[in-house]
Structure formats: structure tokens, C-alpha cells
Design a protein around this motif. Structure first.
Motif, mmCIF file in Angstrom:
data_model
loop_
_atom_site.group_PDB
_atom_site.id
_atom_site.type_symbol
_atom_site.label_atom_id
_atom_site.label_comp_id
_atom_site.label_asym_id
_atom_site.label_seq_id
_atom_site.Cartn_x
_atom_site.Cartn_y
_atom_site.Cartn_z
ATOM 1 N N PRO A 93 0.823 -1.215 0.000
ATOM 2 C CA PRO A 93 0.000 0.000 0.000
ATOM 3 C C PRO A 93 0.853 1.260 0.000
ATOM 4 O O PRO A 93 0.957 1.970 0.995
ATOM 5 C CB PRO A 93 -0.821 -0.143 1.285
ATOM 6 N N ILE A 94 1.485 1.520 -1.137
ATOM 7 C CA ILE A 94 2.413 2.649 -1.256
ATOM 8 C C ILE A 94 2.134 3.386 -2.559
ATOM 9 O O ILE A 94 1.900 2.765 -3.593
ATOM 10 C CB ILE A 94 3.875 2.157 -1.265
ATOM 11 N N LEU A 95 2.196 4.710 -2.503
ATOM 12 C CA LEU A 95 2.181 5.547 -3.701
ATOM 13 C C LEU A 95 3.627 5.961 -3.954
ATOM 14 O O LEU A 95 4.283 6.529 -3.081
ATOM 15 C CB LEU A 95 1.307 6.785 -3.490
ATOM 16 N N HIS A 96 4.145 5.639 -5.128
ATOM 17 C CA HIS A 96 5.515 5.975 -5.508
ATOM 18 C C HIS A 96 5.480 7.207 -6.409
ATOM 19 O O HIS A 96 4.676 7.274 -7.339
ATOM 20 C CB HIS A 96 6.164 4.832 -6.290
ATOM 21 N N ALA A 97 6.372 8.161 -6.150
ATOM 22 C CA ALA A 97 6.541 9.332 -7.017
ATOM 23 C C ALA A 97 7.912 9.216 -7.669
ATOM 24 O O ALA A 97 8.932 9.096 -6.989
ATOM 25 C CB ALA A 97 6.448 10.619 -6.202
ATOM 26 N N VAL A 98 7.928 9.236 -9.012
ATOM 27 C CA VAL A 98 9.136 9.018 -9.799
ATOM 28 C C VAL A 98 9.352 10.216 -10.726
ATOM 29 O O VAL A 98 8.394 10.735 -11.298
ATOM 30 C CB VAL A 98 8.967 7.719 -10.631
ATOM 31 N N ASP A 99 10.603 10.642 -10.871
ATOM 32 C CA ASP A 99 10.926 11.678 -11.857
ATOM 33 C C ASP A 99 10.658 11.093 -13.234
ATOM 34 O O ASP A 99 11.263 10.088 -13.613
ATOM 35 C CB ASP A 99 12.396 12.077 -11.724
ATOM 36 N N LYS A 100 9.751 11.694 -13.990
ATOM 37 C CA LYS A 100 9.340 11.068 -15.249
ATOM 38 C C LYS A 100 10.424 11.103 -16.321
ATOM 39 O O LYS A 100 10.373 10.333 -17.264
ATOM 40 C CB LYS A 100 8.022 11.643 -15.758
ATOM 41 N N LYS A 101 11.432 11.949 -16.175
ATOM 42 C CA LYS A 101 12.519 11.988 -17.160
ATOM 43 C C LYS A 101 13.585 10.929 -16.902
ATOM 44 O O LYS A 101 14.207 10.441 -17.841
ATOM 45 C CB LYS A 101 13.168 13.373 -17.181
ATOM 46 N N THR A 102 13.807 10.587 -15.622
ATOM 47 C CA THR A 102 14.914 9.695 -15.279
ATOM 48 C C THR A 102 14.485 8.347 -14.711
ATOM 49 O O THR A 102 15.276 7.405 -14.705
ATOM 50 C CB THR A 102 15.826 10.361 -14.237
ATOM 51 N N GLY A 103 13.269 8.260 -14.155
ATOM 52 C CA GLY A 103 12.828 7.041 -13.489
ATOM 53 C C GLY A 103 13.292 6.947 -12.051
ATOM 54 O O GLY A 103 12.998 5.981 -11.353
ATOM 55 N N LYS A 104 14.007 7.966 -11.563
ATOM 56 C CA LYS A 104 14.497 7.949 -10.182
ATOM 57 C C LYS A 104 13.340 8.203 -9.219
ATOM 58 O O LYS A 104 12.566 9.149 -9.392
ATOM 59 C CB LYS A 104 15.574 9.016 -9.985
ATOM 60 N N GLU A 105 13.233 7.338 -8.200
ATOM 61 C CA GLU A 105 12.172 7.522 -7.208
ATOM 62 C C GLU A 105 12.480 8.748 -6.352
ATOM 63 O O GLU A 105 13.586 8.891 -5.837
ATOM 64 C CB GLU A 105 12.022 6.279 -6.332
ATOM 65 N N ILE A 106 11.479 9.623 -6.225
ATOM 66 C CA ILE A 106 11.624 10.857 -5.466
ATOM 67 C C ILE A 106 11.020 10.719 -4.077
ATOM 68 O O ILE A 106 11.553 11.226 -3.105
ATOM 69 C CB ILE A 106 10.945 12.031 -6.218
ATOM 70 N N ALA A 107 9.874 10.021 -3.992
ATOM 71 C CA ALA A 107 9.192 9.894 -2.708
ATOM 72 C C ALA A 107 8.297 8.666 -2.703
ATOM 73 O O ALA A 107 7.923 8.138 -3.755
ATOM 74 C CB ALA A 107 8.352 11.143 -2.435
ATOM 75 N N ARG A 108 7.966 8.248 -1.485
ATOM 76 C CA ARG A 108 6.985 7.182 -1.255
ATOM 77 C C ARG A 108 6.013 7.693 -0.200
ATOM 78 O O ARG A 108 6.427 8.295 0.779
ATOM 79 C CB ARG A 108 7.640 5.918 -0.694
ATOM 80 N N VAL A 109 4.744 7.394 -0.417
ATOM 81 C CA VAL A 109 3.723 7.786 0.551
ATOM 82 C C VAL A 109 2.939 6.529 0.920
ATOM 83 O O VAL A 109 2.423 5.831 0.039
ATOM 84 C CB VAL A 109 2.760 8.840 -0.046
ATOM 85 N N ASP A 110 2.890 6.216 2.215
ATOM 86 C CA ASP A 110 2.105 5.074 2.676
ATOM 87 C C ASP A 110 0.623 5.372 2.495
ATOM 88 O O ASP A 110 0.163 6.489 2.769
ATOM 89 C CB ASP A 110 2.384 4.776 4.148
ATOM 90 N N LEU A 111 -0.109 4.378 2.033
ATOM 91 C CA LEU A 111 -1.555 4.470 1.865
ATOM 92 C C LEU A 111 -2.233 3.518 2.846
ATOM 93 O O LEU A 111 -1.596 2.567 3.317
ATOM 94 C CB LEU A 111 -1.944 4.104 0.426
#
Length: 147
Positions: A89-107
Motif C-alpha cells: 500500500p504505497i504511492l511511488h513518485a518518480v521523476d518522469k525523465k529519469t525514473g528515479k524515485e523521489i518519494a513514497r507515501v504510505d496508503l
């Protein structure tokens, strides 16, 4: 035969481990002008049944991804994804140009369908439909930082 499909997750190999090497699921960014793959990342972390398997004890496993049903949304600068059913149950935020994960938010539970997005007073919001066997269905709204 010992090597038959066991439902979601596919065919299992020796000792219940997958027959194929990881990644077990991935998200791929494709340049629509050239058809080239811009980047590829695993969909989520390594499943617990693999990470904690006694035969793999002591190995430094890479992030393998999980064979789930990810839910993806692209914004001006981000690719957001939830691992979906059978994922975490996680929302992942990724830089759309590089694919590098920027943040995770627990749901509160796993995502189950496509995200919704809207603007209010100049701020963008993401809405995720979440539910699992222990959590009744609900909508979770999250504000994005200014893009």
C-alpha cells in the motif's frame, strides 16, 4: 509436475522461488518519437516471500518488483504509481525523465484502479481508490507539491 502455475505470481521453481530472474514486473518509459526505452524500473520492492526465503539468506537482493496490477498517472514532472492488487500500500513518485524515485507515501490499503487528478486553487491533487481484505474501499486525496 512440480512446476505448474500456482495462480497469481505464475510458475514456481525449486523451493517455491520463481523460475525466471528479476525484474518480476517493471514500468517502462518509452520515447514515443523514437520507440526507444528511456528508462525501466521495477514495479515495487522485492516480495517478502523472496526477500525472506531461507535459500536466499545472506544475499544482497536488488529491488525485483512485484507481479501486480500497478496504477499509473503522469503529471508535468512526475510519474506516480501505486503497486496495485497484491502489491504494497504505497504511492511511488518518480521523476518522469529519469525514473528515479523521489518519494513514497504510505496508503491505508493498496490501489485498485486508475488515479484521478484535479486542480483546486492552483494546486494539483491526486485521488487514489484503495481497499483490501481488511480495509473497506475509500478514496484518498493527496496534494502534490508545486510543480
Amino acid at each position: 509436475s512440480a512446476y505448474v502455475s500456482m495462480g497469481p505470481g505464475g510458475t514456481r521453481g525449486p523451493q517455491g522461488l520463481p523460475l525466471l530472474k528479476p525484474p518480476y514486473a517493471s514500468i517502462v518509459a518509452i520515447d514515443l518519437n523514437t520507440g526507444d526505452h528511456a528508462w525501466q524500473i521495477p514495479n515495487g520492492d522485492t516480495p517478502d516471500n523472496i526477500r525472506n526465503h531461507p535459500a536466499l539468506k545472506g544475499l544482497d537482493l536488488p529491488q525485483t518488483g512485484k507481479p501486480t496490477h500497478p496504477n499509473v498517472l503522469v503529471t508535468k514532472t512526475l510519474l506516480l504509481y501505486g503497486e496495485g492488487r497484491n502489491g504494497s500500500p504505497i504511492l511511488h513518485a518518480v521523476d518522469k525523465k529519469t525514473g528515479k524515485e523521489i518519494a513514497r507515501v504510505d496508503l491505508p490499503a493498496t490501489t485498485n484502479t486508475a488515479f484521478m487528478t484535479y486542480m483546486h486553487n492552483g494546486r494539483q491533487y491526486i485521488v487514489a481508490a484503495v481497499a483490501d481484505a481488511d480495509t473497506p474501499a475509500e478514496l484518498v486525496a493527496l496534494a502534490l507539491p508545486g510543480e
